[in-house]
Design a protein around this motif. Sequence first.
Motif, PDB file in Angstrom:
ATOM      1  N   THR A  14      19.783  90.172  85.661  1.00 50.37           N
ATOM      2  CA  THR A  14      19.229  90.661  84.401  1.00 50.37           C
ATOM      3  C   THR A  14      18.075  89.779  83.925  1.00 50.37           C
ATOM      4  O   THR A  14      16.978  90.272  83.644  1.00 50.37           O
ATOM      5  CB  THR A  14      20.315  90.691  83.302  1.00 50.37           C
ATOM      6  OG1 THR A  14      21.503  91.258  83.853  1.00 50.37           O
ATOM      7  CG2 THR A  14      19.874  91.494  82.119  1.00 50.37           C
ATOM      8  N   GLU A  33      17.279  78.760  83.949  1.00 48.57           N
ATOM      9  CA  GLU A  33      18.575  79.025  84.573  1.00 48.57           C
ATOM     10  C   GLU A  33      19.231  77.674  84.796  1.00 48.57           C
ATOM     11  O   GLU A  33      18.638  76.778  85.372  1.00 48.57           O
ATOM     12  CB  GLU A  33      18.372  79.777  85.896  1.00 48.57           C
ATOM     13  CG  GLU A  33      19.556  79.772  86.842  1.00 48.57           C
ATOM     14  CD  GLU A  33      20.853  80.309  86.256  1.00 48.57           C
ATOM     15  OE1 GLU A  33      20.837  81.418  85.687  1.00 48.57           O
ATOM     16  OE2 GLU A  33      21.879  79.594  86.343  1.00 48.57           O
ATOM     17  N   ARG A  34      20.461  77.567  84.364  1.00 48.93           N
ATOM     18  CA  ARG A  34      21.066  76.227  84.415  1.00 48.93           C
ATOM     19  C   ARG A  34      21.517  75.836  85.818  1.00 48.93           C
ATOM     20  O   ARG A  34      21.690  74.675  86.116  1.00 48.93           O
ATOM     21  CB  ARG A  34      22.249  76.154  83.459  1.00 48.93           C
ATOM     22  CG  ARG A  34      23.306  77.147  83.833  1.00 48.93           C
ATOM     23  CD  ARG A  34      24.587  76.898  83.102  1.00 48.93           C
ATOM     24  NE  ARG A  34      25.601  77.675  83.800  1.00 48.93           N
ATOM     25  CZ  ARG A  34      26.879  77.618  83.535  1.00 48.93           C
ATOM     26  NH1 ARG A  34      27.313  76.819  82.597  1.00 48.93           N
ATOM     27  NH2 ARG A  34      27.721  78.353  84.212  1.00 48.93           N
ATOM     28  N   ALA A  41      27.442  85.871  87.894  1.00 47.40           N
ATOM     29  CA  ALA A  41      28.090  87.089  88.369  1.00 47.40           C
ATOM     30  C   ALA A  41      27.271  87.766  89.464  1.00 47.40           C
ATOM     31  O   ALA A  41      27.811  88.365  90.396  1.00 47.40           O
ATOM     32  CB  ALA A  41      28.306  88.053  87.211  1.00 47.40           C
ATOM     33  N   THR A  42      25.967  87.662  89.348  1.00 50.68           N
ATOM     34  CA  THR A  42      25.102  88.347  90.310  1.00 50.68           C
ATOM     35  C   THR A  42      25.428  87.929  91.746  1.00 50.68           C
ATOM     36  O   THR A  42      25.515  88.765  92.638  1.00 50.68           O
ATOM     37  CB  THR A  42      23.618  88.028  89.998  1.00 50.68           C
ATOM     38  OG1 THR A  42      23.371  88.369  88.636  1.00 50.68           O
ATOM     39  CG2 THR A  42      22.699  88.804  90.904  1.00 50.68           C
ATOM     40  N   MET A  48      26.896  96.786  95.433  1.00 53.35           N
ATOM     41  CA  MET A  48      26.870  98.243  95.526  1.00 53.35           C
ATOM     42  C   MET A  48      25.974  98.768  94.425  1.00 53.35           C
ATOM     43  O   MET A  48      26.121  98.394  93.261  1.00 53.35           O
ATOM     44  CB  MET A  48      28.273  98.800  95.361  1.00 53.35           C
ATOM     45  CG  MET A  48      28.346 100.273  95.612  1.00 53.35           C
ATOM     46  SD  MET A  48      30.041 100.757  95.930  1.00 53.35           S
ATOM     47  CE  MET A  48      30.489 101.263  94.308  1.00 53.35           C
ATOM     48  N   VAL A 174      19.907  75.489  79.037  1.00 52.95           N
ATOM     49  CA  VAL A 174      19.600  75.544  77.605  1.00 52.95           C
ATOM     50  C   VAL A 174      20.784  74.924  76.872  1.00 52.95           C
ATOM     51  O   VAL A 174      21.913  75.414  76.980  1.00 52.95           O
ATOM     52  CB  VAL A 174      19.373  76.996  77.148  1.00 52.95           C
ATOM     53  CG1 VAL A 174      19.281  77.077  75.630  1.00 52.95           C
ATOM     54  CG2 VAL A 174      18.121  77.557  77.809  1.00 52.95           C
ATOM     55  N   LEU A 353      24.648  95.254  88.101  1.00 59.60           N
ATOM     56  CA  LEU A 353      23.520  94.830  88.930  1.00 59.60           C
ATOM     57  C   LEU A 353      22.531  95.975  89.129  1.00 59.60           C
ATOM     58  O   LEU A 353      21.320  95.812  88.997  1.00 59.60           O
ATOM     59  CB  LEU A 353      24.045  94.359  90.292  1.00 59.60           C
ATOM     60  CG  LEU A 353      23.002  94.011  91.327  1.00 59.60           C
ATOM     61  CD1 LEU A 353      22.446  92.632  91.055  1.00 59.60           C
ATOM     62  CD2 LEU A 353      23.581  94.061  92.727  1.00 59.60           C
ATOM     63  N   VAL A 354      23.076  97.135  89.422  1.00 63.03           N
ATOM     64  CA  VAL A 354      22.218  98.259  89.807  1.00 63.03           C
ATOM     65  C   VAL A 354      21.208  98.606  88.718  1.00 63.03           C
ATOM     66  O   VAL A 354      20.089  99.015  89.008  1.00 63.03           O
ATOM     67  CB  VAL A 354      23.065  99.496  90.191  1.00 63.03           C
ATOM     68  CG1 VAL A 354      24.075  99.818  89.122  1.00 63.03           C
ATOM     69  CG2 VAL A 354      22.204 100.699  90.487  1.00 63.03           C
TER      70      VAL A 354
HETATM   71  C1  LIG Z   1      33.559  90.870  91.327  1.00 58.76           C
HETATM   72  C2  LIG Z   1      32.379  91.610  90.793  1.00 58.76           C
HETATM   73  C3  LIG Z   1      31.869  92.695  91.512  1.00 58.76           C
HETATM   74  C4  LIG Z   1      30.766  93.373  91.047  1.00 58.76           C
HETATM   75  N1  LIG Z   1      30.274  94.387  91.798  1.00 58.76           N
HETATM   76  C5  LIG Z   1      29.160  95.029  91.364  1.00 58.76           C
HETATM   77  C6  LIG Z   1      28.571  96.022  92.157  1.00 58.76           C
HETATM   78  O1  LIG Z   1      29.039  96.277  93.270  1.00 58.76           O
HETATM   79  N2  LIG Z   1      27.494  96.666  91.698  1.00 58.76           N
HETATM   80  C7  LIG Z   1      26.946  96.356  90.501  1.00 58.76           C
HETATM   81  O2  LIG Z   1      25.969  96.972  90.155  1.00 58.76           O
HETATM   82  N3  LIG Z   1      27.482  95.418  89.716  1.00 58.76           N
HETATM   83  C8  LIG Z   1      28.572  94.742  90.115  1.00 58.76           C
HETATM   84  N4  LIG Z   1      29.106  93.752  89.341  1.00 58.76           N
HETATM   85  C9  LIG Z   1      28.525  93.479  88.059  1.00 58.76           C
HETATM   86  C10 LIG Z   1      27.295  92.619  88.180  1.00 58.76           C
HETATM   87  O3  LIG Z   1      27.503  91.555  89.042  1.00 58.76           O
HETATM   88  C11 LIG Z   1      26.902  92.025  86.890  1.00 58.76           C
HETATM   89  O4  LIG Z   1      26.955  92.978  85.896  1.00 58.76           O
HETATM   90  C12 LIG Z   1      25.484  91.490  86.918  1.00 58.76           C
HETATM   91  O5  LIG Z   1      25.256  90.751  88.075  1.00 58.76           O
HETATM   92  C13 LIG Z   1      25.262  90.605  85.749  1.00 58.76           C
HETATM   93  O6  LIG Z   1      24.032  89.947  85.888  1.00 58.76           O
HETATM   94  P1  LIG Z   1      23.557  88.992  84.748  1.00 58.76           P
HETATM   95  O7  LIG Z   1      22.238  88.479  85.156  1.00 58.76           O
HETATM   96  O8  LIG Z   1      23.646  89.662  83.481  1.00 58.76           O
HETATM   97  O9  LIG Z   1      24.648  87.831  84.736  1.00 58.76           O
HETATM   98  P2  LIG Z   1      24.804  86.570  85.654  1.00 58.76           P
HETATM   99  O10 LIG Z   1      24.480  86.869  87.053  1.00 58.76           O
HETATM  100  O11 LIG Z   1      26.127  85.998  85.390  1.00 58.76           O
HETATM  101  O12 LIG Z   1      23.678  85.610  85.145  1.00 58.76           O
HETATM  102  C14 LIG Z   1      23.802  84.813  83.993  1.00 58.76           C
HETATM  103  C15 LIG Z   1      23.146  83.511  84.295  1.00 58.76           C
HETATM  104  O13 LIG Z   1      23.013  82.766  83.105  1.00 58.76           O
HETATM  105  C16 LIG Z   1      23.114  81.414  83.421  1.00 58.76           C
HETATM  106  N5  LIG Z   1      23.406  80.641  82.230  1.00 58.76           N
HETATM  107  C17 LIG Z   1      24.556  80.611  81.548  1.00 58.76           C
HETATM  108  N6  LIG Z   1      24.456  79.746  80.528  1.00 58.76           N
HETATM  109  C18 LIG Z   1      23.212  79.201  80.581  1.00 58.76           C
HETATM  110  C19 LIG Z   1      22.525  78.230  79.819  1.00 58.76           C
HETATM  111  N7  LIG Z   1      23.099  77.646  78.795  1.00 58.76           N
HETATM  112  N8  LIG Z   1      21.276  77.921  80.156  1.00 58.76           N
HETATM  113  C20 LIG Z   1      20.655  78.496  81.222  1.00 58.76           C
HETATM  114  N9  LIG Z   1      21.279  79.428  81.973  1.00 58.76           N
HETATM  115  C21 LIG Z   1      22.540  79.771  81.658  1.00 58.76           C
HETATM  116  C22 LIG Z   1      24.221  81.398  84.423  1.00 58.76           C
HETATM  117  O14 LIG Z   1      24.152  80.238  85.211  1.00 58.76           O
HETATM  118  C23 LIG Z   1      23.971  82.670  85.213  1.00 58.76           C
HETATM  119  O15 LIG Z   1      23.245  82.436  86.391  1.00 58.76           O
HETATM  120  C24 LIG Z   1      30.195  93.030  89.798  1.00 58.76           C
HETATM  121  C25 LIG Z   1      30.700  91.950  89.096  1.00 58.76           C
HETATM  122  C26 LIG Z   1      31.765  91.236  89.574  1.00 58.76           C
HETATM  123  C27 LIG Z   1      32.274  90.050  88.824  1.00 58.76           C
END
Ligand SMILES: Cc1cc2nc3c(=O)[nH]c(=O)nc-3n(C[C@H](O)[C@H](O)[C@H](O)COP(=O)(O)OP(=O)(O)OC[C@H]3O[C@@H](n4cnc5c(N)ncnc54)[C@H](O)[C@@H]3O)c2cc1C
Lengths: 545, 408, 440
Positions: A14, A33-34, A41-42, A48, A174, A353-354
């Motif tokens: 995201t 990004e920390r 989660a990514t 998928m 952060v 993710l998608v």
């Molecule tokens: C087991 C599992 C299976 C999944 N399968 C799928 C799938 O098949 N298809 C799909 O579309 N989605 C899937 N998802 C959902 C998907 O992974 C998440 O919705 C998506 O990746 C979220 O992305 P994000 O960037 O919002 O969060 P994240 O990837 O969690 O990114 C948040 C980032 O913020 C950083 N952060 C946190 N605090 C701080 C700070 N204080 N300072 C700086 N950085 C910080 C973290 O280190 C992290 O890297 C799945 C999730 C899980 C858990």
Amino acid sequence: MEEYDVIVIGGGSTGTSVARDCAMRGFKTILFERGDLASGATGACAGMISGGTKYVLQEPEFSAMCTMEVINLSRIAGHIVFRTPIITAILTEEELKLRASFAEKYGALTEKRQASPILVLSPQEARSLEPKLSSKIILAAYFDEMFIDPFRLTVLTALSAKRHGAEIRTYTEVIDILHKDGEVYGVKVRDRLNGKEEEVKGKIIVNATGAWVPEISRMVGVKQTLRLNKGTHVIFDRRITRFGIICQALDGRTVYLFPHETGSILGTTAIDIFTSPDEAEATYDEVEYLISSMEMAVPSVRKARVVRVMCGVRPLIAQWWVPEGDVTRNFKVIDHEERDGVKGLVSVEGGKLVVCRAMAEKITDLVCEKLGREAPCRTHLEPLPGADGKISVEELASKYRVSPQVAGRLASRQGTLAHAILSEARDERDFLSSVCLCESVTEAELRYVIRNEWGVTLDALRRRTRMGMGPCQGFSCGFKAMSVLAEERGIKVDEAFKELENFLAERWKGHFVILRGAQLSEYEMTQAAYACVGSIDVKIGGGDK
Amino acid sequence: MGKKEIDHISRILAEEKIVVFSPYEDEIYSEIEKCQNCSLCLAFCPVFEVTDKFYPGPRGIADELSRDVREFWRASNIVYMCTLCGQCQEKCPVNAPIPEVVVLLRSKIFVQRPDLVPEELKTLLENVSKYGYIFEPMSNEERGESLKGRLEMIGLPLTKDPPLEKGSKIAYFPGCQAETRLLDVKEAGKLVLEAFNVNYGIPEGWKCCGLPIRLIGDSAMADELQRGFFEKIKELGVREVVTTCAGCASELRAAAKHLGSGIHVRHLIEFLFEEVGVDVISRKACNGGNVKVALHEPCHLGRHVGRYVVAYAERILKALPNVNYAGMKGADECCGAGGLLKFHDPTVSAAIRSRKLDVISKSGAGLVVAPCPLCTVNISEGVARRKLSVGIDDFTVFLAKRIYSKEV
Amino acid sequence: MIETDVLVIGGGVAGLLAAAKAADEGVEVVIVDRGSGASYQSSGVIDVMGCLPEGEITLSPLEGVTQTIECLPQHPYSVISSERSVADVIKEATKCLLDMASTHEVRFDGNIEKNVILLNTIGSFKITCFYQSTMSGGTLNKLDGASLLVVGFNGLAGFNPRFCASGFKHFASKFNVELRKADGVKLSLPALRDFNLTFIELARMIDKDEFREILAKKLRDETVKGNTSHIALPTLGLRKHYESMRILREETEAEVFELVSPPPSVPAQRLMRALEEGVAEKGVRILRGYKAVGFKSEGRRVMSVILDSGGKHFPAKAGAYILATGKFIGGGLVEEEDKVKEAVFNLPLYDERGKALRGQKIPRLLARSPFPQGGHPLMGCGVKVNAQMKPVVEGEVVYENLFVAGSLISGYSYVREKSGMGVATATGYVAGISAAIYVG
Ligand SMILES: Cc1cc2nc3c(=O)[nH]c(=O)nc-3n(C[C@H](O)[C@H](O)[C@H](O)COP(=O)(O)OP(=O)(O)OC[C@H]3O[C@@H](n4cnc5c(N)ncnc54)[C@H](O)[C@@H]3O)c2cc1C
Ligand SMILES: Cc1cc2nc3c(=O)[nH]c(=O)nc-3n(C[C@H](O)[C@H](O)[C@H](O)COP(=O)(O)OP(=O)(O)OC[C@H]3O[C@@H](n4cnc5c(N)ncnc54)[C@H](O)[C@@H]3O)c2cc1C
Ligand code: SF4
Ligand code: SF4
């Protein structure tokens, strides 16, 4: 002090998408990004990218958005998108009834939509396609889904953002949000590699930290609740099955086994958690639950070589009184000025993710509105780095005189960037040596990602190149990669060994939960190699010669 | 599933390059995943030792090339170089079945990218389609003459081929090499079986055992041939096959198992040792002068069928009167002919043979026997080229001579 | 099919030593081996005891042994010392091993009173007791004030001479050894593969006269340039290592030595080959490709061991049996339902402290960090033995004519202690004698 238009917190799918979109629309953007990109989660997700058949019925609109995004992702990152044919194995009559009524409704929809059709297979047909299926299945259904490599997607998105002028700072946490009179104006960050702290000013702060969103909001006194839900995956060496397999879990949920790259991924659990997402861990019970469930459909999964378990935390929108699977997968962009009276802060809840690009589009639209600029979104049109053309593996191999295997694996990860990487080794043929044999990762590729893709730690190298993703989990390539990293970044010896230890410790977390079969021999080998030969665990005493 | 559905699935599979494995292939594949990437095998691979620059050795096959199941073609310049000697597997800490995976990879390449199959090997395949054997047979005339000459030289009589019939107990399978090249092996095989009053016959219209075909990659054709052969002898109520070739023995035995045919396949040595016994053999094979004999242990017998067979051979040789058995260090090293390498890369094959010749010259033996006509021909060629003063005999021929020789 | 006085299952260092010793005692010995084990993966040097129980390095192996067996009464070193001094047993056993090796061109230096620090190809160090004499020039105590050149080769994968050079300087200083200089250089030699070159290929090349000559010239140029006193090479060859060392030393007038390395280790292959030839010379037959898969017993006697060869089973009968199947690499211990199991006789298993394993699952025997101070309990698990190396359960001998040797034995973790080959040698030696006495 410089002032940015937009500060993005979080380098998952995201956050990087937001940074890219903002930069493409001309905002001066910085992302913090920390840890490493995609370390949340990514990096733990299955990759998928179809809407998921289930959501077609539950959330038709969201599902349609997913379908659109699959098309967009295929356009902008075709080389890391792939299709996996899937067989749903039905084991009981009750399940059959459930699935049948679902298939009927679903089938009615496929006519109108671009979803892949579901085909019914007899057990014999299913087993002839996938001989590893149990003879106990009573019926099966075929469909297919699209997948993407989440690591590469995130890194490429960040690269693209950088090309459009954004700054990407990894391993920078952060630790506070600077705010005054109900308005945020910057962040305080700490470099996790050297401990340095600094303040950075910005007009808009986008909180895209997934499961950590509430923790960031708390920094400005805003209470935000998510439904944090842990999911665990078991990673196997090699493709156990050729088809993805879906079947019912022991508790009636659904589990899947997907071939992915050179391995297989079995998932997933769904456990609501109430501690910090930092503390989430995959457990033996989860592994056993997954294997015992999948074993019904694919008996050989129990004997297959588990190389790792990993978990991630889903940042679900806080809907309660329903099972995890029934919580909406849609996302909410929150304008904290509107909701909490904190000007300049935007956050996002939920999502998948998608839809990361779509989420970013919505968020950036809001940023535009707030900063009073009109600029159309173009993130779905412009290809990500490496996706700007086709590449012939055979040509690549003969041009740079490498094996087709190395060329092929490289091209599948890096697309057209493969040329830039291999030409680094034009004069230094030496760089073509494979550091990680399991995944055919050359020293040239490592050097390239260190120089160009924020490859600052061994863990980061792993995410970008798949180095250490094989059965040894980095134990046989870790020390080789360490010396490359140390050389490239001018790291001192003791720090380099510390980095190696950190890397191995991180890998071990996903390792020790379950060591079976051939992994035990590998375990003894690597224990001895590092401890008996490398003395990594030795305390040096008094210092007499 | 209707045609439309099948088409849809096939299209997706083709697009994603997904190759479906048979349960048998899956079994092999799940063994190779045990590889620990320790590189020990590299030190034991003859091809790795003699080639330079591009052959990654068994580790490369076990750890790297077999990993991406969609893109097997990428291994094509490597897998045809392997002699299938199995030396890697035997030393490997997890006994990863590299030779079997090499065969598996070859079969996938054959389907996925036939253009990458070496030309020389395709020619051999054509021979099988044309003649049923891997080599073009000699004309009848040529054959008769050659046979007569050979038999006269070694003092063995020429006998008719007894056909396999209802009531025969054993089907004798001579193999291509003995049928078309080293003709005396087949004759010797018959004579030995007769000497021990074995109720046997040669199956009419038998063809290549399938090994070379499988090595080229056409596993479908190999399966079909083998299934046909087993069916045919089963119709006659025969359940046992005996062969004088190490390659045929290992291939037919493996095929009998994976096709579930219920046929028991043994090399002549195994058959004699188990059914006749060393004592009886040594009483019969008591002719011929004093000779110091060493045993070459064919890879296909020692490592593919099992080390016990060469142990049997050793026991038999040791028991024969006037035979002074010389243990040969390196007896089990590959002679370089395996895996069809000899046809596809004669230089590398000869380099491996050269190592074997060193072993032989150091052994001090006057005669080396090899229970395999292919090894025998290959080693003899090398011996002739290097002008070594050591004799090379196929084991069966040697045994027949010991039985029938006039010399006492 | 096999009948002999003593049947040794497993041809690692422990099995080879046991066989050698039993053969020395005049009995007929056969070794069966299904493949290979940890011995082939080792770095080819003999550790006796490198670390104290708290993880601190010890420069006195015997002192280390004494302290260790005080803490761990179930330690094999402790068990073998019930009748004689442990130092004597280790001395005799290692002498037996070193003699055998040296008659087959693998000579060792070092003595039981002193540990040395060697440098490795990772860029750190290794502590050991007996080391191959190709490594002698590079023990850390000899490097004070040295001007060291670490030589790598273009194309050689997994060895970075520049990094190693700075690593050696760093670690040496921790031992109060000051390297005057440490540089790394990569030689470009066209005869070598230009990438993915392996240690074994390099070793074979160095064995060749022509290549060695070119190498010597290059090295001479480099030493002159850098005023070098010591040269570290990743390998000195597979078969002609002494010749190469001599020639390179003459040519460069520097101390040329070889580094130790993680698998694949050329010195380990040399050592194993020498030992295999050594036991064969003593009349021991080594049968490869046979795997022990089961056994028959009557009361407390093992009557035969079932061997598998190509899927066929054969009984092997002997007066005494020595089980030297190693740990997980060797295959002596296997996993079944997430628990550890002894593979051939299903012998009961014990942990490092002598407590019986009661069906703990493997994750319970692992620490949460990969290289914890106290080691992983899993690495200390194995079979419990008495002073004759007979397996025991609750103090009772399980089989009268079965003896156990090597890393299959419980009560110690070689990974933590740095004692692998030392224990394998000593226990193999004792098992060999005990078995010979039993049958003779
Ligand atoms: C087991 C599992 C299976 C999944 N399968 C799928 C799938 O098949 N298809 C799909 O579309 N989605 C899937 N998802 C959902 C998907 O992974 C998440 O919705 C998506 O990746 C979220 O992305 P994000 O960037 O919002 O969060 P994240 O990837 O969690 O990114 C948040 C980032 O913020 C950083 N952060 C946190 N605090 C701080 C700070 N204080 N300072 C700086 N950085 C910080 C973290 O280190 C992290 O890297 C799945 C999730 C899980 C858990
Ligand atoms: C990477 C590494 C580096 C090391 N470095 C050193 C070092 O530098 N110095 C040192 O002193 N120690 C070192 N060690 C430790 C040392 O190698 C071992 O402790 C020692 O070799 C154990 O010897 P062993 O004979 O008990 O077992 P192994 O060497 O494992 O031998 C067991 C043998 O039994 C055979 N076998 C097993 N099951 C069967 C069966 N059912 N039938 C037939 N045969 C069977 C196996 O094939 C194998 O050959 C190292 C270990 C490793 C893994
Ligand atoms: S195949 Fe065996 S010997 Fe070769 S690298 Fe793999 S585990 Fe080691
Ligand atoms: S089977 Fe023989 S030739 Fe083939 S990889 Fe193994 S050792 Fe090398």
